[in-house]
Write a protein that holds these residues in place. Structure first.
Motif, PDB file in Angstrom:
ATOM      1  N   LEU A  50     -21.516   4.271  28.676  1.00 48.16           N
ATOM      2  CA  LEU A  50     -21.205   2.890  29.048  1.00 48.16           C
ATOM      3  C   LEU A  50     -21.808   2.558  30.414  1.00 48.16           C
ATOM      4  O   LEU A  50     -22.329   1.451  30.619  1.00 48.16           O
ATOM      5  CB  LEU A  50     -19.692   2.657  29.067  1.00 48.16           C
ATOM      6  CG  LEU A  50     -18.997   2.615  27.709  1.00 48.16           C
ATOM      7  CD1 LEU A  50     -17.480   2.581  27.892  1.00 48.16           C
ATOM      8  CD2 LEU A  50     -19.459   1.417  26.883  1.00 48.16           C
ATOM      9  N   ARG A  51     -21.737   3.516  31.346  1.00 49.04           N
ATOM     10  CA  ARG A  51     -22.380   3.326  32.642  1.00 49.04           C
ATOM     11  C   ARG A  51     -23.889   3.181  32.465  1.00 49.04           C
ATOM     12  O   ARG A  51     -24.532   2.342  33.108  1.00 49.04           O
ATOM     13  CB  ARG A  51     -22.069   4.512  33.557  1.00 49.04           C
ATOM     14  CG  ARG A  51     -22.765   4.487  34.927  1.00 49.04           C
ATOM     15  CD  ARG A  51     -22.330   3.302  35.764  1.00 49.04           C
ATOM     16  NE  ARG A  51     -20.918   3.370  36.053  1.00 49.04           N
ATOM     17  CZ  ARG A  51     -20.172   2.319  36.415  1.00 49.04           C
ATOM     18  NH1 ARG A  51     -20.724   1.132  36.510  1.00 49.04           N
ATOM     19  NH2 ARG A  51     -18.880   2.452  36.652  1.00 49.04           N
ATOM     20  N   ASP A  52     -24.455   3.992  31.585  1.00 49.55           N
ATOM     21  CA  ASP A  52     -25.889   3.923  31.315  1.00 49.55           C
ATOM     22  C   ASP A  52     -26.263   2.555  30.752  1.00 49.55           C
ATOM     23  O   ASP A  52     -27.318   1.996  31.094  1.00 49.55           O
ATOM     24  CB  ASP A  52     -26.289   5.023  30.333  1.00 49.55           C
ATOM     25  CG  ASP A  52     -27.701   5.515  30.556  1.00 49.55           C
ATOM     26  OD1 ASP A  52     -28.032   5.858  31.702  1.00 49.55           O
ATOM     27  OD2 ASP A  52     -28.473   5.558  29.584  1.00 49.55           O
ATOM     28  N   ASP A  53     -25.406   2.017  29.888  1.00 47.79           N
ATOM     29  CA  ASP A  53     -25.667   0.698  29.312  1.00 47.79           C
ATOM     30  C   ASP A  53     -25.637  -0.396  30.388  1.00 47.79           C
ATOM     31  O   ASP A  53     -26.457  -1.332  30.355  1.00 47.79           O
ATOM     32  CB  ASP A  53     -24.644   0.381  28.226  1.00 47.79           C
ATOM     33  CG  ASP A  53     -24.824   1.251  26.991  1.00 47.79           C
ATOM     34  OD1 ASP A  53     -25.889   1.894  26.856  1.00 47.79           O
ATOM     35  OD2 ASP A  53     -23.887   1.306  26.160  1.00 47.79           O
ATOM     36  N   LEU A  54     -24.720  -0.268  31.322  1.00 47.42           N
ATOM     37  CA  LEU A  54     -24.684  -1.229  32.435  1.00 47.42           C
ATOM     38  C   LEU A  54     -25.947  -1.120  33.283  1.00 47.42           C
ATOM     39  O   LEU A  54     -26.538  -2.132  33.674  1.00 47.42           O
ATOM     40  CB  LEU A  54     -23.451  -0.983  33.312  1.00 47.42           C
ATOM     41  CG  LEU A  54     -22.102  -1.433  32.746  1.00 47.42           C
ATOM     42  CD1 LEU A  54     -20.965  -0.965  33.646  1.00 47.42           C
ATOM     43  CD2 LEU A  54     -22.058  -2.950  32.588  1.00 47.42           C
ATOM     44  N   ARG A  57     -15.444  -6.054  31.586  1.00 49.43           N
ATOM     45  CA  ARG A  57     -14.723  -5.363  30.509  1.00 49.43           C
ATOM     46  C   ARG A  57     -15.261  -3.950  30.306  1.00 49.43           C
ATOM     47  O   ARG A  57     -14.487  -3.015  30.078  1.00 49.43           O
ATOM     48  CB  ARG A  57     -14.843  -6.163  29.209  1.00 49.43           C
ATOM     49  CG  ARG A  57     -13.997  -7.424  29.177  1.00 49.43           C
ATOM     50  CD  ARG A  57     -14.133  -8.143  27.848  1.00 49.43           C
ATOM     51  NE  ARG A  57     -13.574  -7.356  26.740  1.00 49.43           N
ATOM     52  CZ  ARG A  57     -13.668  -7.720  25.472  1.00 49.43           C
ATOM     53  NH1 ARG A  57     -14.328  -8.826  25.133  1.00 49.43           N
ATOM     54  NH2 ARG A  57     -13.128  -6.962  24.516  1.00 49.43           N
ATOM     55  N   VAL A  58     -16.573  -3.790  30.407  1.00 46.43           N
ATOM     56  CA  VAL A  58     -17.157  -2.454  30.265  1.00 46.43           C
ATOM     57  C   VAL A  58     -16.746  -1.576  31.442  1.00 46.43           C
ATOM     58  O   VAL A  58     -16.455  -0.385  31.266  1.00 46.43           O
ATOM     59  CB  VAL A  58     -18.687  -2.537  30.125  1.00 46.43           C
ATOM     60  CG1 VAL A  58     -19.318  -1.149  30.215  1.00 46.43           C
ATOM     61  CG2 VAL A  58     -19.056  -3.180  28.793  1.00 46.43           C
ATOM     62  N   GLU A  59     -16.699  -2.142  32.637  1.00 49.88           N
ATOM     63  CA  GLU A  59     -16.209  -1.370  33.796  1.00 49.88           C
ATOM     64  C   GLU A  59     -14.770  -0.899  33.541  1.00 49.88           C
ATOM     65  O   GLU A  59     -14.420   0.243  33.852  1.00 49.88           O
ATOM     66  CB  GLU A  59     -16.256  -2.219  35.063  1.00 49.88           C
ATOM     67  CG  GLU A  59     -17.652  -2.468  35.617  1.00 49.88           C
ATOM     68  CD  GLU A  59     -18.249  -1.252  36.328  1.00 49.88           C
ATOM     69  OE1 GLU A  59     -17.602  -0.190  36.342  1.00 49.88           O
ATOM     70  OE2 GLU A  59     -19.356  -1.376  36.854  1.00 49.88           O
ATOM     71  N   MET A  72     -13.427  -0.402  30.602  1.00 49.86           N
ATOM     72  CA  MET A  72     -13.495   0.629  29.565  1.00 49.86           C
ATOM     73  C   MET A  72     -13.885   1.977  30.158  1.00 49.86           C
ATOM     74  O   MET A  72     -13.360   3.024  29.746  1.00 49.86           O
ATOM     75  CB  MET A  72     -14.496   0.216  28.483  1.00 49.86           C
ATOM     76  CG  MET A  72     -14.045  -0.966  27.639  1.00 49.86           C
ATOM     77  SD  MET A  72     -15.370  -1.607  26.561  1.00 49.86           S
ATOM     78  CE  MET A  72     -15.530  -0.233  25.410  1.00 49.86           C
ATOM     79  N   ILE A  73     -14.782   1.960  31.127  1.00 47.70           N
ATOM     80  CA  ILE A  73     -15.170   3.203  31.809  1.00 47.70           C
ATOM     81  C   ILE A  73     -13.962   3.829  32.479  1.00 47.70           C
ATOM     82  O   ILE A  73     -13.684   5.025  32.323  1.00 47.70           O
ATOM     83  CB  ILE A  73     -16.291   2.933  32.830  1.00 47.70           C
ATOM     84  CG1 ILE A  73     -17.608   2.594  32.103  1.00 47.70           C
ATOM     85  CG2 ILE A  73     -16.493   4.143  33.757  1.00 47.70           C
ATOM     86  CD1 ILE A  73     -18.707   2.113  33.017  1.00 47.70           C
ATOM     87  N   GLN A  74     -13.215   3.023  33.207  1.00 45.68           N
ATOM     88  CA  GLN A  74     -12.046   3.545  33.919  1.00 45.68           C
ATOM     89  C   GLN A  74     -10.962   4.017  32.945  1.00 45.68           C
ATOM     90  O   GLN A  74     -10.284   5.017  33.193  1.00 45.68           O
ATOM     91  CB  GLN A  74     -11.488   2.487  34.865  1.00 45.68           C
ATOM     92  CG  GLN A  74     -12.443   2.121  36.008  1.00 45.68           C
ATOM     93  CD  GLN A  74     -12.952   3.338  36.742  1.00 45.68           C
ATOM     94  OE1 GLN A  74     -12.189   4.245  37.119  1.00 45.68           O
ATOM     95  NE2 GLN A  74     -14.263   3.400  36.944  1.00 45.68           N
ATOM     96  N   GLN A  75     -10.804   3.308  31.836  1.00 40.80           N
ATOM     97  CA  GLN A  75      -9.820   3.729  30.832  1.00 40.80           C
ATOM     98  C   GLN A  75     -10.192   5.082  30.239  1.00 40.80           C
ATOM     99  O   GLN A  75      -9.333   5.946  30.042  1.00 40.80           O
ATOM    100  CB  GLN A  75      -9.728   2.668  29.736  1.00 40.80           C
ATOM    101  CG  GLN A  75      -9.030   1.392  30.178  1.00 40.80           C
ATOM    102  CD  GLN A  75      -9.217   0.260  29.183  1.00 40.80           C
ATOM    103  OE1 GLN A  75      -9.932   0.391  28.182  1.00 40.80           O
ATOM    104  NE2 GLN A  75      -8.592  -0.885  29.458  1.00 40.80           N
ATOM    105  N   ASN A  76     -11.465   5.279  29.968  1.00 41.38           N
ATOM    106  CA  ASN A  76     -11.913   6.563  29.415  1.00 41.38           C
ATOM    107  C   ASN A  76     -11.782   7.685  30.429  1.00 41.38           C
ATOM    108  O   ASN A  76     -11.402   8.807  30.064  1.00 41.38           O
ATOM    109  CB  ASN A  76     -13.359   6.442  28.922  1.00 41.38           C
ATOM    110  CG  ASN A  76     -13.444   5.881  27.517  1.00 41.38           C
ATOM    111  OD1 ASN A  76     -13.222   6.583  26.535  1.00 41.38           O
ATOM    112  ND2 ASN A  76     -13.765   4.597  27.415  1.00 41.38           N
ATOM    113  N   VAL A  77     -12.090   7.397  31.679  1.00 41.41           N
ATOM    114  CA  VAL A  77     -11.890   8.404  32.727  1.00 41.41           C
ATOM    115  C   VAL A  77     -10.413   8.768  32.816  1.00 41.41           C
ATOM    116  O   VAL A  77     -10.050   9.939  32.978  1.00 41.41           O
ATOM    117  CB  VAL A  77     -12.422   7.897  34.086  1.00 41.41           C
ATOM    118  CG1 VAL A  77     -12.001   8.841  35.215  1.00 41.41           C
ATOM    119  CG2 VAL A  77     -13.939   7.765  34.051  1.00 41.41           C
ATOM    120  N   GLY A  78      -9.541   7.775  32.680  1.00 36.54           N
ATOM    121  CA  GLY A  78      -8.106   8.035  32.704  1.00 36.54           C
ATOM    122  C   GLY A  78      -7.667   8.922  31.549  1.00 36.54           C
ATOM    123  O   GLY A  78      -6.846   9.839  31.729  1.00 36.54           O
TER     124      GLY A  78
END
Length: 367
Positions: A251-255, A326-328, A330-336
């Motif tokens: 997701l970070r790569d997509d951003l 929203r993608v940011e 999602m990144i934080q949710q996945n890290v959590g």
């Protein structure tokens, strides 16, 4: 954990030694292969060695290891296996650049562009474009072969055949999934139109998982764990940590593929927009657009000759929909989710600390 900080350098050292040995083995083929050998070496010099580091830390999550003891067979096995992942990754990038028709990678021309130029500089006959693609395809092929050789050499050093077989199975599955994930990505780009939102989101997520997320983080962790003899609970913990970090990584790569700065990423800003990548980011943005602006967005998205102003228009459109934020999230949710998986695990504490550092490196990056 000071040893882990030196892991990228140790992996690079092992790769360079392997490449030197390969060059010696292939001497009889003559000077014509030198450009290909030189380019494979040059291409392998960059990168963060994340996959190799995840493999080593996956092992350390289950059993102790000292990377400073280079004479230890298990240490050698780990460095060989970590090198195999990095060489495989290089092969995948070279082939990915061919598929995406990319001109830049890590701030330098892509391999097919380098050999296209090589053809012209040597005034060869035939098509420079075809020569460049052929040479890059072969460079990727030979790196895949060498990755398999490195992995095999590493697993042969393990004292447990069961551990070696388990690791080999993970490596084999990983390679198949990456190829199929890449194919799914290619299919998405040639479909005549986006699917309805939920189906498109499912498709985009599947590409994200199988083309990148699993092989970037989860598979390396499971490989390392298998080499150490991980039990079912330890493997589950590594998998439960690895997948969400892999998803966050992509997701970070997509951003970065849309908003990244060329001076930092080494690729033209907005490259994913020119290539027509149907990422989760783009899918979320389209869902928020009214019919008229959505048609304009779709007409521009995937146009290879978009100029800087058109790229900025698409970037602003995506940002205005709230998709970037929203993608940011999602990144934080996945890290959590990944952090929770470690909290609930019985993995080695020193390795958990290192895994958290690697998670930050993978998901909070600018390139």
């Amino acid at each position: 954990m000071h040893e882990a900080l030196s892991a990228p350098a140790l992996i690079t050292e092992r790769i360079n030694y392997f490449l030197k040995q390969k060059s010696l083995e292939l001497t009889d083929l003559g000077d014509d292969i030198s450009p290909l050998l030189d380019e494979t070496k040059a291409f392998l010099q960059g990168g963060k060695r994340l996959r190799g580091q995840f493999l080593i830390t996956g092992f350390e999550s289950v059993a102790p290891i000292s990377l400073s003891d280079k004479q230890n067979q298990t240490t050698q096995a780990l460095l060989l296996a970590a090198s195999a992942l990095e060489v495989f990754h290089a092969a995948a990038l070279i082939h990915d650049d061919i598929i995406d028709k990319s001109n830049m990678r890590r701030g330098r021309p892509t391999v097919h562009e380098i050999f296209r130029t090589f053809h012209r500089e040597n005034d060869y006959s035939g098509e420079a474009d075809h020569f460049g693609l052929s040479a890059a395809l072969l460079a990727g092929d030979v790196l895949q072969s060498w990755a398999d050789e490195l992995m095999n050499d590493g697993l042969e050093l393990l004292s447990s055949r069961q551990h070696a077989r388990s690791a080999r199975k993970i490596f084999n599955t990983m390679r198949s999934e990456v190829a199929m994930g890449q194919h799914l990505d290619v299919i998405e780009e040639v479909r005549n139109s986006f699917a309805e939102h939920q189906l498109q989101l499912e498709r985009s997520t599947k590409v994200l998982i199988y083309k990148s997320a699993k092989y970037s983080v989860q598979a390396p962790l499971l490989l390392g764990g298998a080499m150490a003899g991980a039990n079912e609970a330890e493997s589950a913990a590594l998998a439960d940590f690895g997948l969400p970090i892999g998803v966050a990584f992509q997701l970070r790569d997509d951003l970065l593929g849309v908003f990244g700065e060329e001076e930092i990423t080494g690729k033209p800003s907005g490259d994913d927009l020119r290539e027509g990548k149907r990422t989760v980011l783009v899918t979320l943005a389209r869902e928020e657009l009214p019919p008229g602006p959505k048609r304009v967005f779709d007409d521009m998205h995937g146009t290879s000759d978009l100029d800087e102003d058109q790229i900025k228009t698409l970037q602003h459109t995506i940002e205005d929909t709230g998709a970037k934020q929203r993608v940011e999230q999602m990144i934080q949710q996945n890290v959590g989710l990944a952090r929770q998986a470690l909290h609930d695990s019985n993995l080695q504490q020193h390795a958990i600390t290192e895994l958290l550092k690697l998670a930050d490196l993978a998901t909070a990056r600018e390139s």
